[in-house]
Scaffold this active site. Structure first.
Site, PDB file in Angstrom:
ATOM      1  N   GLY A 187      -5.404   4.871   0.197  1.00  0.00           N
ATOM      2  CA  GLY A 187      -6.687   5.308   0.745  1.00  0.00           C
ATOM      3  C   GLY A 187      -6.485   6.227   1.930  1.00  0.00           C
ATOM      4  CG  HIS A 229       2.348   5.282  -0.480  1.00  0.00           C
ATOM      5  ND1 HIS A 229       1.576   6.307  -0.981  1.00  0.00           N
ATOM      6  CD2 HIS A 229       3.630   5.740  -0.471  1.00  0.00           C
ATOM      7  CE1 HIS A 229       2.347   7.334  -1.286  1.00  0.00           C
ATOM      8  NE2 HIS A 229       3.607   7.019  -0.999  1.00  0.00           N
ATOM      9  CG  HIS A 230      -1.986   8.686   3.577  1.00  0.00           C
ATOM     10  ND1 HIS A 230      -3.341   8.507   3.403  1.00  0.00           N
ATOM     11  CD2 HIS A 230      -1.852   9.336   4.762  1.00  0.00           C
ATOM     12  CE1 HIS A 230      -3.988   9.039   4.428  1.00  0.00           C
ATOM     13  NE2 HIS A 230      -3.114   9.534   5.268  1.00  0.00           N
ATOM     14  CB  SER A 231      -1.158   6.969  -2.872  1.00  0.00           C
ATOM     15  OG  SER A 231      -0.426   5.750  -2.914  1.00  0.00           O
TER      16      SER A 231
END
Length: 476
Positions: free
Chosen positions: A138, A134-136
């Site tokens: 990094g 998930h992009h959250s």
């Protein structure tokens, strides 16, 4: 500051959990040998599981969500499907397998990553490993750097890979002079002017400026559609030759190749009369097209490979998170008799964008809006900026030598991303003497991504041929 309750999400991480910008990073790694899951499992315990983001889950307390440490069961994060070794179309199977990722989200009750190990022989690898993150967790550059920090040189199993770094130019004569002082003042004024112009265009893009509807532009809701991922590998030495002869950067060359490839694709879509290359001529239509790329830019230094390796070995700490701003980069779409014109225009565009604080200002504005009005408003504005552009574009430098992941020699790397409101995403990833062109498309908009890859590859060939022809010495 990390408390006992965990670490708070950064502003960008909060945005990446909004329904309209729920983004994931895909990192595909082709291997030259079959994958031994047990060896990979042991390697992950010594590397990625030492990183706090990969051992934390999201816990919401009141109105705040934090990264909270948890116990990781690797068997829940390593997926090893049973595959018929005699499958007829392995490349197609792999593409379908990865495409299915875009239909299902990750389980929020666990750390937001997984690794799929496919012992399937494709046209360019003996087996494939696929990270979905998930992009959250990094930003893309940090995540790729982190994964590379978990690898070692094939020639030296104890050595970390070598990644190109940008060298900063220093003045050879620091002494004061009137002209140097005048130039510094002029440089600063131009920086302010360029930043003001860029931020004005950024605001106008939020309000009403949209890219021209083309066969590359997604419709409303494109962020929720299934995506398809394909890649093509070209010779990095060809790109370096163009860079050297034209006195540009690799990024300039890649942007020039992309502009030429998209022009070729759109020219075919709109054209009526084909030329000798089979490409139809519609220069009048192409000149009227507004086509821009949204590019994520890190506004903090990315930890080096050694720093990240030390962090996973619990020897040091590196600043982590999503500290990113956007820049809007106009693409030059149009037919040119001289293929090198695409690179020249790309260099001029990038040089101009380098002299602007657009990325820093866009990050600051997004953070301010998020703090004042909340995630929903900030996500709506960010989505509008992205949707009003056509393509997401990035170039990530990789190792200069061949590397191995937990003892498995790598054949290629192909990163990508999905969940943002674009029908087309183009990533370039270098590795040893190769450059992988990774393309993510909405098949409802771009049903022929292989043809688009052909156009990008042919555009590089035409630019390379033009450089070689121009610099062939005259023989008397």
């Amino acid at each position: 500051m990390v408390s006992n309750d965990g670490e708070p999400l950064s502003p960008a991480a909060r945005l990446f959990h909004a329904p309209t910008i729920n983004c994931y990073v895909i990192a595909i790694m082709g291997c030259k040998t079959r994958i031994n899951p047990q060896v990979i499992k042991e390697g992950l315990c010594q590397t990625l599981l030492k990183h706090p983001r990969f051992t934390s889950k999201l816990v919401k307390k009141g109105r705040k969500t934090r990264w909270t440490p948890t116990t990781v069961n690797l068997d829940e994060h390593m997926i090893i499907p049973e595959i018929d070794p005699s499958i007829e179309y392995p490349d197609r199977f792999l593409e379908d397998y990865i495409s299915n990722f875009t239909k299902t989200p990750l389980d929020l009750s666990k750390p937001l990553w997984e690794l799929h190990l496919l012992n399937i022989k494709t046209s360019d690898a003996e087996a494939v490993g696929i990270f979905r993150i998930h992009h959250s967790i990094g930003d893309g550059a940090s995540l790729i750097s982190l994964l590379l920090a978990a690898t070692r040189k094939t020639s030296d199993p104890e050595a970390l890979p070598t990644v190109p770094t940008h060298k900063r130019l220093t003045s050879p004569n620091p002494s004061f002079s009137f002209w140097r002082f005048f130039f510094a003042i002029w440089w600063g004024l131009l920086l302010i002017w360029h930043t003001l112009v860029d931020m004005l265009m950024f605001i106008l893009t939020i309000l009403f400026i949209r890219d021209t509807p083309t066969p590359l532009k997604g419709a409303p809701g494109v962020e929720h559609n299934t995506k398809r991922f394909v890649h093509r590998t070209v010779n990095l030495d060809d790109i370096k030759l163009v860079k050297k002869e034209m006195k540009t950067t690799i990024n300039d060359v890649l942007l020039g190749v992309t502009q030429a490839g998209l022009t070729r694709y759109l020219n075919r879509a709109y054209g009526e009369d084909a030329n000798s290359d089979g490409v139809k001529q519609t220069s009048g239509v192409l000149k009227k097209i507004r086509l821009r790329a949204a590019i994520l830019v890190n506004i903090r230094p990315v930890g080096g490979i050694q720093d990240l390796a030390d962090m996973m070995a619990e020897k040091s700490k590196v600043r982590w998170g999503n500290w990113m701003g956007y820049i809007i980069l106009p693409f030059s779409i149009g037919l040119h008799e001289d293929p090198l014109e695409y690179v020249r225009q790309a260099k001029a565009t990038i040089d101009r964008k380098k002299h602007s604080l657009e990325a820093i200002c866009s990050y600051a504005c997004a953070k301010l809006v998020l703090n004042l009005f909340g995630v929903k408003v900030a996500a709506a504005i960010t989505r509008r900026v992205l949707f009003n552009t056509t393509v997401a574009f990035s170039n990530v430098p990789g190792p200069v030598e061949e590397i191995s992941f937990c003892g498995h020699p790598a054949a290629y790397f192909a990163p990508s991303v999905y969940g943002h409101p674009h029908a087309l995403t183009i990533h370039y990833q270098s590795y040893a003497n190769k450059m992988t062109i990774s393309v993510s498309v909405d098949p409802h908009v771009i049903p022929d991504p292989y043809l688009l890859c052909d156009d990008l590859e042919q555009s590089l060939k035409r630019i390379l041929d033009a450089v070689q022809k121009k610099h062939v010495p005259n023989v008397i």
